[in-house]
Enzyme design. Sequence first.
Site, short mmCIF file in Angstrom:
data_model
loop_
_atom_site.label_atom_id
_atom_site.label_comp_id
_atom_site.label_asym_id
_atom_site.label_seq_id
_atom_site.Cartn_x
_atom_site.Cartn_y
_atom_site.Cartn_z
N VAL A 1 41.91 1.25 3.00
CA VAL A 1 41.36 -0.11 2.84
C VAL A 1 42.18 -0.82 1.76
CG1 VAL A 1 39.34 -1.44 2.12
CG2 VAL A 1 39.05 0.65 3.48
N ASP B 1 67.61 -10.53 26.52
CA ASP B 1 67.22 -10.98 25.18
C ASP B 1 67.07 -12.50 25.25
OD1 ASP B 1 67.11 -11.88 22.54
OD2 ASP B 1 68.17 -10.10 21.82
N ARG C 1 56.38 -9.02 16.11
CA ARG C 1 55.00 -9.40 15.80
C ARG C 1 54.36 -8.70 14.59
NH1 ARG C 1 51.53 -5.14 15.49
NH2 ARG C 1 51.45 -3.82 17.35
N THR D 1 48.79 -16.82 16.96
CA THR D 1 47.97 -15.96 16.12
C THR D 1 46.91 -16.76 15.34
OG1 THR D 1 48.04 -14.45 14.25
CG2 THR D 1 49.75 -16.09 14.30
N LYS E 1 55.02 -18.29 13.75
CA LYS E 1 54.03 -18.79 14.71
C LYS E 1 53.61 -20.23 14.36
CE LYS E 1 53.56 -15.03 17.18
NZ LYS E 1 53.74 -14.90 18.62
N LEU F 1 42.29 -1.63 12.72
CA LEU F 1 41.23 -0.80 13.30
C LEU F 1 41.81 0.45 13.98
CD1 LEU F 1 38.29 -0.32 13.87
CD2 LEU F 1 38.40 -1.97 15.73
N ASN F 2 42.90 0.27 14.72
CA ASN F 2 43.54 1.44 15.34
C ASN F 2 44.05 2.41 14.28
OD1 ASN F 2 42.89 0.42 17.81
ND2 ASN F 2 44.99 0.07 18.51
P1 NAD Z 1 54.93 -5.75 20.88
O1 NAD Z 1 55.94 -5.62 19.80
O2 NAD Z 1 54.24 -4.53 21.37
O3 NAD Z 1 55.56 -6.50 22.14
C1 NAD Z 1 56.49 -7.55 22.06
C2 NAD Z 1 57.54 -7.31 23.16
O4 NAD Z 1 58.48 -8.38 23.15
C3 NAD Z 1 58.31 -6.02 22.92
O5 NAD Z 1 58.30 -5.21 24.07
C4 NAD Z 1 59.72 -6.49 22.54
O6 NAD Z 1 60.72 -5.59 22.97
C5 NAD Z 1 59.79 -7.85 23.25
N1 NAD Z 1 60.71 -8.81 22.63
C6 NAD Z 1 60.76 -9.18 21.31
N2 NAD Z 1 61.76 -10.06 21.13
C7 NAD Z 1 62.33 -10.27 22.35
C8 NAD Z 1 63.43 -11.06 22.80
N3 NAD Z 1 64.15 -11.79 21.96
N4 NAD Z 1 63.74 -11.03 24.13
C9 NAD Z 1 63.03 -10.28 25.00
N5 NAD Z 1 62.00 -9.48 24.62
C10 NAD Z 1 61.67 -9.48 23.30
O7 NAD Z 1 53.83 -6.82 20.38
P2 NAD Z 1 52.39 -7.14 20.99
O8 NAD Z 1 51.39 -6.52 20.12
O9 NAD Z 1 52.38 -6.86 22.45
O10 NAD Z 1 52.34 -8.70 20.75
C11 NAD Z 1 52.75 -9.61 21.80
C12 NAD Z 1 52.57 -11.04 21.32
O11 NAD Z 1 51.19 -11.26 21.01
C13 NAD Z 1 53.37 -11.35 20.06
O12 NAD Z 1 53.96 -12.62 20.16
C14 NAD Z 1 52.33 -11.33 18.96
O13 NAD Z 1 52.68 -12.21 17.95
C15 NAD Z 1 51.07 -11.75 19.69
N6 NAD Z 1 49.86 -11.21 19.06
C16 NAD Z 1 49.67 -9.86 18.95
C17 NAD Z 1 48.52 -9.36 18.33
C18 NAD Z 1 48.25 -7.87 18.14
O14 NAD Z 1 47.28 -7.52 17.45
N7 NAD Z 1 49.05 -6.98 18.72
C19 NAD Z 1 47.57 -10.26 17.84
C20 NAD Z 1 47.79 -11.64 17.95
C21 NAD Z 1 48.96 -12.10 18.57
N1 USQ Z 2 44.68 -3.71 6.30
C1 USQ Z 2 44.03 -2.73 5.56
N2 USQ Z 2 44.43 -1.45 5.73
C2 USQ Z 2 45.43 -1.08 6.60
C3 USQ Z 2 46.07 -2.10 7.36
C4 USQ Z 2 45.67 -3.40 7.18
O1 USQ Z 2 43.13 -2.99 4.79
O2 USQ Z 2 45.74 0.12 6.68
C5 USQ Z 2 44.26 -5.11 6.13
C6 USQ Z 2 45.41 -6.06 5.82
O3 USQ Z 2 45.66 -6.11 4.43
C7 USQ Z 2 44.88 -7.36 6.41
C8 USQ Z 2 44.05 -6.93 7.61
O4 USQ Z 2 43.75 -5.54 7.39
O5 USQ Z 2 44.03 -8.00 5.51
C9 USQ Z 2 44.71 -7.09 8.95
O6 USQ Z 2 45.95 -6.40 8.99
P1 USQ Z 2 46.61 -5.97 10.39
O7 USQ Z 2 47.87 -5.22 10.11
O8 USQ Z 2 45.59 -5.31 11.25
O9 USQ Z 2 46.89 -7.39 11.08
P2 USQ Z 2 47.99 -8.52 10.79
O10 USQ Z 2 49.01 -8.09 9.83
O11 USQ Z 2 47.24 -9.76 10.48
O12 USQ Z 2 48.71 -8.68 12.19
C10 USQ Z 2 48.13 -8.37 13.45
C11 USQ Z 2 49.25 -8.33 14.49
C12 USQ Z 2 49.88 -9.72 14.58
C13 USQ Z 2 48.80 -10.75 14.88
C14 USQ Z 2 47.67 -10.71 13.86
C15 USQ Z 2 46.48 -11.55 14.26
O13 USQ Z 2 50.24 -7.37 14.12
O14 USQ Z 2 50.86 -9.71 15.61
O15 USQ Z 2 49.34 -12.03 14.91
O16 USQ Z 2 47.16 -9.34 13.80
S1 USQ Z 2 45.73 -12.31 12.89
O17 USQ Z 2 45.46 -11.30 11.88
O18 USQ Z 2 44.49 -12.87 13.38
O19 USQ Z 2 46.63 -13.29 12.37
#
Ligand code: NAD
Ligand code: USQ
Length: 395
Positions: A262, A74, A101, A145, A193, A247-248
């Site tokens: 939406v 951790d 995240r 982000t 962030k 999207l997923n």
């Molecule tokens: P995730 O939750 O799948 O992965 C994060 C990993 O970090 C997890 O496996 C968790 O167990 C580990 N972790 C968290 N806190 C920890 C700690 N204190 N010590 C050790 N391990 C720790 O998330 P992700 O989607 O893979 O995102 C990874 C990074 O990318 C994040 O920082 C997130 O903010 C950034 N990010 C993600 C997205 C997205 O759409 N998924 C978009 C933009 C930015």
């Molecule tokens: N949204 C919908 N319907 C849903 C889920 C979400 O309309 O069922 C909308 C939300 O209100 C938002 C947008 O879609 O306006 C995006 O939501 P999201 O959950 O796909 O993304 P967000 O919460 O912004 O977070 C994700 C990741 C985060 C990362 C971020 C990038 O979880 O870790 O930092 O995307 S960004 O959005 O560019 O800041």
Amino acid sequence: MKVLILGGDGFCGWPTTLHLSKLGHDVVMVDNLSRRRIDAALQVASLTPISSVKTRIAAWTEVSGQSITFQELDIAKDYDGLRALLAEMKPDAVVHFAEQRSAPYSMRGQQEKRYTVDNNISATHNLLCAIAELGIDPHVVHLGTMGVYGYDGDGLQLPEGYLPIKVENDSGKTFDREILYPTNPGSVYHMTKSMDQLLFQFYAKNDSIRVTDLHQGIVWGTQTDETKMDERLINRFDYDGDYGTVLNRFLMQAASGMPLTVHGTGGQTRAFIHIRDTVKCVAIAIENPPAAGDRVRIRNQMTETHRIRDLAQLVARLTGAKAALVDNPRKEAAENDLFVSNQSFMDDGLNPTKLADGILEETVQIAEKYRDRFDPERVPARSIWTTDQKPGVVH
Ligand code: NAD
Ligand code: USQ
């Protein structure tokens, strides 16, 4: 290069670990497995059946001949453990994914708000502090982000981190400055962030730590060339109301015959990137560090922008699903424009995978293949930003 990957068991971290290993880097992966525990506590599970870390690594060695070292640690709580690992390994690069995240999870209640701040800020600060204390010189590549810029866009193209400004003082003299783009986070998660950015600025200035902060958009898709090599390497696919990204979620909802949720009018515009491009961008970033003493290098890691209602229409066209407007559980602008510069990755040769390339179908196939594991109870977004809002359930 010797690369330490923090948060290597996650959605972005695992495929990046494999990609960097495939490229010949010597990879050590750290994770505290908190994400797997949060899944269990929320009673949700990745749609795809993800293997244990041990099985994942053994499968990778079997298919690639490469080894990956894993340490459960951790990084927010065990400073001494992190420092010992850094001292022993002396990595050339540290890729930092290890944060909580999810924006909705960070807004669930006081416990989750405090956990997200404590975990994310301590994780980032412990890393920087340990590097400074040891006097080692790894390039820190952080996953930040796009959300730190905020979503009140009116047509200004978001620069890569820094904003040139002109200020006129009372005497009429003008000054040119370049400032960190003013942050405007939309959730406690996004706020961490924004705070990370200041930690990076300080340690780059004070201790000459080389930092690249990747302002990443919403990641979509599941598989990369490496995770496809064996089912035991499969990446996670989240569709629940906390960790599922938009999207997923829409693709999973479509595959299971549910309406697409939406939020509000769907007028929100967001930045997107496919998981395949995430791993490529991180590889490019670690090859191109700033020099010691340079300011933090900020790169916008996104490849396209879309309005949420347009995405819903796209998925509806592809799958026959119907879109539903639901109360927005978040506090965010109902409509916004978004123009973003991603020049630095384009200049370094990124050839993006876009939604229009037909690859969306691969994600539809994943959603259909694992439909039996889908739990409709986990779809609604139940986390609300303020108490006068309603959960985003279809009604
Ligand atoms: P995730 O939750 O799948 O992965 C994060 C990993 O970090 C997890 O496996 C968790 O167990 C580990 N972790 C968290 N806190 C920890 C700690 N204190 N010590 C050790 N391990 C720790 O998330 P992700 O989607 O893979 O995102 C990874 C990074 O990318 C994040 O920082 C997130 O903010 C950034 N990010 C993600 C997205 C997205 O759409 N998924 C978009 C933009 C930015
Ligand atoms: N949204 C919908 N319907 C849903 C889920 C979400 O309309 O069922 C909308 C939300 O209100 C938002 C947008 O879609 O306006 C995006 O939501 P999201 O959950 O796909 O993304 P967000 O919460 O912004 O977070 C994700 C990741 C985060 C990362 C971020 C990038 O979880 O870790 O930092 O995307 S960004 O959005 O560019 O800041």
